[in-house]
Design a protein around this motif. Structure first.
Motif, short mmCIF file in Angstrom:
data_model
loop_
_atom_site.label_atom_id
_atom_site.label_comp_id
_atom_site.label_asym_id
_atom_site.label_seq_id
_atom_site.Cartn_x
_atom_site.Cartn_y
_atom_site.Cartn_z
N PHE A 1 0.09 8.34 6.18
CA PHE A 1 1.32 8.89 5.59
C PHE A 1 1.31 10.41 5.59
O PHE A 1 0.28 11.04 5.77
CB PHE A 1 1.47 8.37 4.16
CG PHE A 1 1.47 6.88 4.08
CD1 PHE A 1 2.51 6.14 4.65
CD2 PHE A 1 0.43 6.19 3.46
CE1 PHE A 1 2.50 4.76 4.59
CE2 PHE A 1 0.43 4.81 3.39
CZ PHE A 1 1.46 4.09 3.96
N ARG B 1 -4.14 11.50 -7.00
CA ARG B 1 -5.51 11.06 -6.75
C ARG B 1 -6.53 11.63 -7.73
O ARG B 1 -7.48 10.94 -8.07
CB ARG B 1 -5.88 11.34 -5.29
CG ARG B 1 -5.14 10.38 -4.35
CD ARG B 1 -5.09 10.88 -2.93
NE ARG B 1 -4.41 9.92 -2.06
CZ ARG B 1 -3.10 9.81 -1.95
NH1 ARG B 1 -2.31 10.58 -2.66
NH2 ARG B 1 -2.56 8.93 -1.14
N PHE C 1 0.12 4.78 -1.79
CA PHE C 1 -0.54 5.82 -0.99
C PHE C 1 0.42 6.83 -0.38
O PHE C 1 0.04 7.95 -0.08
CB PHE C 1 -1.38 5.17 0.12
CG PHE C 1 -2.47 4.30 -0.43
CD1 PHE C 1 -3.27 4.74 -1.47
CD2 PHE C 1 -2.71 3.03 0.08
CE1 PHE C 1 -4.28 3.95 -1.99
CE2 PHE C 1 -3.71 2.23 -0.43
CZ PHE C 1 -4.50 2.68 -1.47
N ALA C 2 1.66 6.43 -0.17
CA ALA C 2 2.62 7.39 0.40
C ALA C 2 3.46 8.02 -0.71
O ALA C 2 4.38 8.76 -0.43
CB ALA C 2 3.53 6.68 1.41
N TYR D 1 -11.97 11.17 -5.51
CA TYR D 1 -11.29 9.99 -5.01
C TYR D 1 -11.82 9.54 -3.65
O TYR D 1 -11.91 8.36 -3.37
CB TYR D 1 -9.81 10.36 -4.90
CG TYR D 1 -8.92 9.26 -4.43
CD1 TYR D 1 -8.52 8.26 -5.29
CD2 TYR D 1 -8.48 9.23 -3.12
CE1 TYR D 1 -7.70 7.25 -4.87
CE2 TYR D 1 -7.64 8.22 -2.68
CZ TYR D 1 -7.26 7.23 -3.55
OH TYR D 1 -6.44 6.23 -3.13
N ALA E 1 0.80 -1.23 0.00
CA ALA E 1 0.00 0.00 0.00
C ALA E 1 0.83 1.28 0.00
O ALA E 1 0.52 2.22 -0.74
CB ALA E 1 -0.97 -0.02 1.18
N PRO E 2 1.93 1.36 0.80
CA PRO E 2 2.66 2.64 0.83
C PRO E 2 3.29 3.02 -0.50
O PRO E 2 3.50 4.20 -0.77
CB PRO E 2 3.77 2.38 1.87
CG PRO E 2 3.29 1.23 2.69
CD PRO E 2 2.47 0.39 1.77
N TYR F 1 1.71 9.50 -6.95
CA TYR F 1 0.36 8.94 -7.14
C TYR F 1 -0.62 10.11 -7.07
O TYR F 1 -0.77 10.73 -6.01
CB TYR F 1 0.07 7.91 -6.05
CG TYR F 1 -1.34 7.39 -6.05
CD1 TYR F 1 -1.89 6.83 -7.20
CD2 TYR F 1 -2.14 7.44 -4.91
CE1 TYR F 1 -3.19 6.35 -7.22
CE2 TYR F 1 -3.43 6.96 -4.90
CZ TYR F 1 -3.96 6.42 -6.06
OH TYR F 1 -5.25 5.95 -6.06
#
Lengths: 834, 305
Positions: B123, A146, A139-140, B59, A135-136, A144
């Motif tokens: 994060f 959104r 998502f981190a 999103y 996931a990171p 990426y």
């Protein structure tokens, strides 16, 4: 690095690569010291036939050709930046057909894989849920985006172009050092390299018959058409560039010209009704496909980064509505994160059911506990890199002291998912021609994979960047530096030679857009004005330096005073105070030519010409570009020795090159709107100059007799005058030649007639009122000139009396005309984020 | 379910110094539909009338309106009006919530969709950097083994005590480290700081934007347009879901907070973001009214939050 060759008769004796501290690296040429690999032998034999001197001469040819073509790379420096000439090594990198077949299969597999991964990560994200991608990593990851989630790509093709940086390691295999997935640079430079080598060493190319690469341009063009959302058979395709200050701007202009694309900057585009449009002189024109060279985060200030306006506000919304195809899809930079590398083998088996063909350096992502531990324990054997973009330079712990090392370990401990450890790679070396010798230097090979509408195809060639002093081959690899062409040997080499293989012409591509973006017209207009202004200054300075050079005795100095007066009124030198000062006049003139300081001096104008031309170089022919490049070389600093002699040489050369430029423009440019604006710029500038010159003449009072001849000289009309009048020039005759004579291309009347013609051709576009007002203004200038002619007919004293005020009025109206043109056509006011 | 009914009006006006030829705006002003939040009516009006108005969800599931205004304009007003009913939040007994380390441990291992979705909020994000100084501040509340909601309530209370509400101290882009240094700010800063604390410990927490019913001082009438948009945070607790916390007011949001949008931080959910084509500066005025219309009954919905 290497000593002189011991085989004086052979140009390419070559030297073995240096012994490195960590054992040997792979060498492109030599399997054993000084023993050429068999498939390179043909290249060396062929080059040997050119001889040592011949080879050096060809290298010089290549260098000159690249300079004249203006192949450059913009490099930012502490001042502003500079265009560095592109460097091409004469020796291509040769890759055998069998080896290439393997590489090709690996690259196609990798492009397909990355495309699928992008489709999932910007779609349902099953790969994250099923544990194939941690996931990171998504998502981190700042890459990426959104807002691009669920923004479906046309035909599920996220990558129209994929590019990989490859390095050959000690085992002789090609490894992928980096994946370039958003807007890969270099395809155009690779095409240019091939075009140059095919002209510089045609016989070598005939001997080896590398697979042609220039066909890839057609593949590219056809594929872009294919990706059009399909409301028209003849889609408008734009290349979106960050502008002339981008390092690869040359390539953007080059590809636009070859592919018939409209070269645009963000400001040239606008979104209306969820569709994308380009602002042209004829109004808005729909854009169907955007080949973008703007990075992901800057593509749309409305939804992505708002602190830059390189992109187009609303672009994502237009893409979301399916009204425009953007290639590569925005957000694709995600897979440039090196942290994905260790997961690709698993993803390949999962998504494609096969093993990943191309390896990468062993990589440990510290977001996983076991890997983090491994990196900590083997720190000194590894390279540490940021897991996510922007990837700064890698750090090599082996080179750190204890304090530096523990600081690095602590940084990794704080946010382990932001770091990777990577195996150190020793790059292979390739021969490089330096002077008369052959050096061996490490390099990275960039290859290009294009989507042709149905599938991925690999361009059978590439771009080699040579690294100075043993770089690690990790990004960022600067574009500037020595490059090499890449020759892929054809299947079953040794078949019948291809006719003219050495000088294959570029494929002709039809359908270049005739629409002129407003910004391009703006730059063409100023290109016209600046080149004309430069010519005026150069002629004036040349004439004046001639006068001061001849006149040394006090008596003939009576000529210099009035001359200085005129030049002073034109703003070219300081106006004389009481008595003429020959020394200060010379100093002013030299400063006008050589100093950077005077705004609109020669050097400043050359700079402005270069910038304006650079911004429209996709619209200028190669020869025109040659000339403009040569002009730039005249802007050398003040010579030592004999300043006056050197200066007149410089000025002569400038006059000739400027004449060549205007000839080129008259004879070679299509009479479209672009030319109309270029020529209007020239006419307005010349008319203003003549008007101001004649105003100065008219106001010179008792010195009148001394200024009429200089005026003729500066306005380049001595011959015209001599043919018409067999007498010494007088005010009345000079007025006729420079103001009223519509057949003299240097006269005011001639310029006004041209402006009238151009005004009638101006596109009405979306602002008929504004264009109407422009035409009225041109009419007023014409009327003013007409009144003057009528009043002065047969009455020399009235004419002389009216001259200054008439010229002043005309110059003022011409300046207003220039401003109105700007307002009507070029007011591309920039956007702001609120 | 008993719910508080509100009439909500959020009007934003841009005054441009010189005419603007085209402007694009992205709006996140529509209250979300949630199990305990019922949207009865909603409309967006603009002046001038938009050339383009389209709707989508982003999103995070927030409702987004995309607006283009064409033709020279010196002023742009957008008004969002809604009628919303908000039911009570479920607030678990703090002492019965899991230890905070368990929540931290779960994120990164558990790939069930709820936890995976929450992991995204552990994060750093554009306005919420992670830094040991935030973890240091938070660790006084998050002592080992403490129940997560107890610790979070303690953190919220400390922020409320340690920080001063001061609208003049910050602007929309003040870095959260600076907020920590000055110990002043507005709801957005408090929310960002709370998020930085929670995420620096590895806990999933998101930014919530919305509105708050303000109660005028005793004896004074409600002033029209005096309310403001508001921001708070939401903390994920496995098995329970997201629990809202309001560090600005040191409370657990319930029937006085209307939720509009959520994301990683302000940059994901700013109510209005626009790009205009034109020169000159602009000024902005905002008026918000959250008018209570009394208590009503709404049906319970099963949709997960």
């Amino acid at each position: 690095m290497s000593g002189p060759t011991t085989q004086p008769a052979v140009a390419l004796g070559g030297n073995p690569p240096p012994e490195g501290g960590h054992g040997r690296c792979f060498d492109e040429c030599f399997s054993e010291p000084a023993t050429a690999r068999p498939y390179r032998q043909a290249l060396f034999d062929s080059l040997d036939r050119l001889g040592r001197e011949g080879l050096a001469a060809r290298a010089e040819n290549a260098r000159r050709m690249l300079k004249e073509l203006g192949v450059t790379c913009f490099v930012h420096n502490e001042r502003a930046g500079i265009d560095e000439p592109w460097q091409l090594d004469l020796l291509p990198l040769v890759i055998g057909s069998e080896e290439w077949r393997e590489l090709e299969a690996g690259l196609i597999q990798r492009a397909a894989l990355l495309n699928l991964v992008l489709g999932d990560l910007y779609g349902k994200q099953r790969l994250v849920r099923d544990g194939f991608v941690p996931a990171p990593l998504v998502f981190a990851n700042p890459a990426y985006l959104r807002p691009c989630q669920a923004l479906a790509a046309r035909n599920n093709t996220f990558l129209l172009t994929y590019s990989a940086d490859l390095a050959r390691t000690a085992d002789g295999r090609w490894w992928v050092m980096a994946d370039r997935t958003q807007a890969p640079v270099g395809f155009g430079f690779a095409m240019q390299n091939r075009a140059v080598l095919s002209r510089v060493i045609p016989e070598v190319m005939r001997d080896l018959q590398p697979r042609p690469v220039l066909d890839s341009l057609r593949v590219r063009r056809d594929a872009l058409k294919h990706f059009s959302p399909g409301h028209t058979d003849n889609p408008v395709i734009a290349l979106l560039t960050p502008g002339p200050r981008n390092e690869a701007y040359f390539e953007h202009a080059y590809l636009s010209r070859l592919l018939g694309l409209t070269l645009v900057e963000g400001d040239d585009l606008t979104v209306r009704d969820r569709r994308l449009w380009v602002k042209t002189l004829n109004g808005l024109r729909r854009v169907d496909v955007v080949l973008r060279r703007v990075s992901d985060a800057f593509c749309d200030p409305l939804e992505l980064r708002g602190d830059s306006l390189l992109g187009v506000p609303g672009l994502l919304e237009a893409a979301r509505a399916g009204n425009v195809c953007i290639g590569n899809a925005v957000g694709t930079g995600l897979l440039e994160s090196p942290a994905f590398m260790p997961f690709l083998p698993g993803l390949c088996r999962h998504l494609l059911g096969e093993d990943l063909r191309l390896p990468s350096p062993a990589t440990w992502w510290c977001g996983q506990t076991r890997e983090h531990t491994y990196v900590r324990e083997h720190l000194r054997e590894l390279v540490i890199r940021a897991a996510f973009p922007p990837n700064g330079p890698a750090s090599t712990p082996a080179a750190l002291d204890t304090a530096g090392e523990s600081a690095l370990v602590e940084r990794i401990r704080q946010s382990p998912h932001e770091f990777i450890g990577q195996e150190q790679v020793r790059l292979s070396c390739a021969p490089v021609l330096t002077g008369h010798e052959i050096d061996s230097k490490p390099f990275v090979l960039r290859v290009f994979v294009l989507h042709n509408g149905d599938e991925f195809v690999v361009v059978p060639g590439g771009l080699v960047r040579v690294l100075e002093t043993g770089g690690d081959g990790l990004p960022p690899i600067p574009l500037i530096g020595l490059s090499k062409d890449v020759w892929v040997m054809p299947e079953g080499a040794g078949t019948s030679p291809l006719p003219h293989a050495g000088s294959a012409p570029l494929p002709h591509i039809e359908g270049a857009s005739s629409d002129v973006p407003s910004r391009a017209a703006d730059n063409l207009f100023w290109l016209g004005r600046y080149t004309e202004r430069l010519e005026e200054i150069v002629r004036s300075a040349r004439y004046a330096l001639g006068c001061v050079g001849e006149d040394t005795d006090a008596s003939s100095q009576s000529r210099l005073g009035p001359l200085q007066g005129i030049l002073g009124r034109l703003g070219l030198v300081a106006a004389p105070e009481n008595a003429v000062n020959r020394i200060s006049l010379i100093q002013d003139l030299l400063s006008l030519v050589y100093d950077e300081e005077p705004a609109e001096g020669v050097r400043d104008l050359l700079q402005r010409i270069h910038l304006a031309a650079f911004s429209v170089r996709d619209r200028l022919s190669t020869d025109t570009w040659h000339l403009l490049n040569r002009l730039k070389t005249h802007a050398q600093p003040r010579p030592g020795g004999l300043p006056l002699v050197g200066t007149s040489g410089t000025l002569h050369a400038l006059v000739l090159d400027l004449a060549a430029f205007s000839g080129m423009e008259m004879e070679n440019m299509t009479r479209g709107h672009g030319w109309v604006f270029l020529d209007m710029g020239r006419r307005i500038e010349r008319a203003i100059f003549i008007a101001r010159l004649m105003e100065a003449v008219g106001r010179s009072g008792r010195c009148l007799d001394w200024v009429v001849e200089p005026a003729l000289e500066i306005a380049d009309s001595v011959m015209t005058h001599r043919r018409r009048y067999f007498t010494e020039p007088r005010l009345s005759s000079v007025m006729e030649v420079l103001v009223e004579d519509a057949s003299n291309p240097r006269s005011l009347a001639f310029q006004v007639a041209c402006l009238k013609e151009h005004a009638a051709l101006l596109p009405t576009g979306q602002n008929p009122d504004g264009v109407g007002a422009l035409r009225v203004l041109v009419g007023q200038i014409d009327d003013c000139l007409g009144r003057f002619s009528r009043a002065g007919t047969g009455d020399a004293s009235t004419a002389a009396e009216l001259l200054p005020s008439t010229c002043e009025e005309i110059a003022g109206r011409l300046a207003a005309l220039s401003e109105s043109l700007t307002e009507v056509y070029f007011s591309h006011i920039s956007s702001r984020v609120s | 379910m008993k719910a508080q009914l509100f009439q909500l009006t959020h009007a934003t006006t841009y005054h441009y110094q010189s005419p603007v030829t085209v402007s694009h705006h992205v709006l996140r002003v529509t209250p979300r539909r949630l199990p305990r939040q019922f949207r009865l009516e909603h409309r967006i009006d603009t002046l001038p009338v938009p050339a383009t108005l389209s709707h989508r969800t982003d999103y995070y599931g927030n409702e987004v309106a995309f607006i283009t205004i064409e033709g020279a304009h010196r002023q742009f007003t957008v008004t969002s009006q809604a009628r919303v009913a908000v039911g009570p939040a479920f607030i678990p007994e703090p002492a019965e919530t899991p230890a905070w380390e368990i929540v931290r441990g779960l994120c990164g291992y558990d790939r069930s969709s709820a936890v995976l979705e929450a992991t995204e909020f552990t994060f750093a994000s554009p306005s919420v950097p992670l830094d040991p100084v935030f973890a240091d501040y938070a660790s006084a509340s998050f002592v080992p083994g403490r129940c997560i909601l107890e610790a979070a309530l303690d953190l919220t209370a400390r922020i409320h005590t340690d920080f001063t509400f001061d609208a003049a101290a910050t602007h929309v882009a003040t870095p959260v480290l600076e907020v920590l240094g000055n110990r002043r700010g507005v709801c957005q800063d408090f929310a960002h700081f709370a998020l930085a604390c929670l995420r620096s410990l590895g806990l999933p927490a998101r930014y919530v934007s919305g509105y708050l019913e303000t109660i005028p001082p005793p004896g004074q009438p409600r002033l029209a347009g005096a309310d403001a948009s508001h921001a708070w945070v939401s903390l994920f607790c496995p098995g329970i879901g997201w629990i809202d916390l309001d560090p600005t007011n040191n409370c657990l949001p319930s029937m006085r907070h209307i939720t509009t949008a959520w994301g990683r931080d302000y940059t994901d959910v700013s109510p209005i973001r626009g790009v205009l084509i034109g020169s000159g500066d602009h000024t902005l005025s905002v008026a918000v009214d959250v008018i209570p219309l009394g208590v009503t009954e709404i049906p319970q919905r099963a949709e997960p939050s």
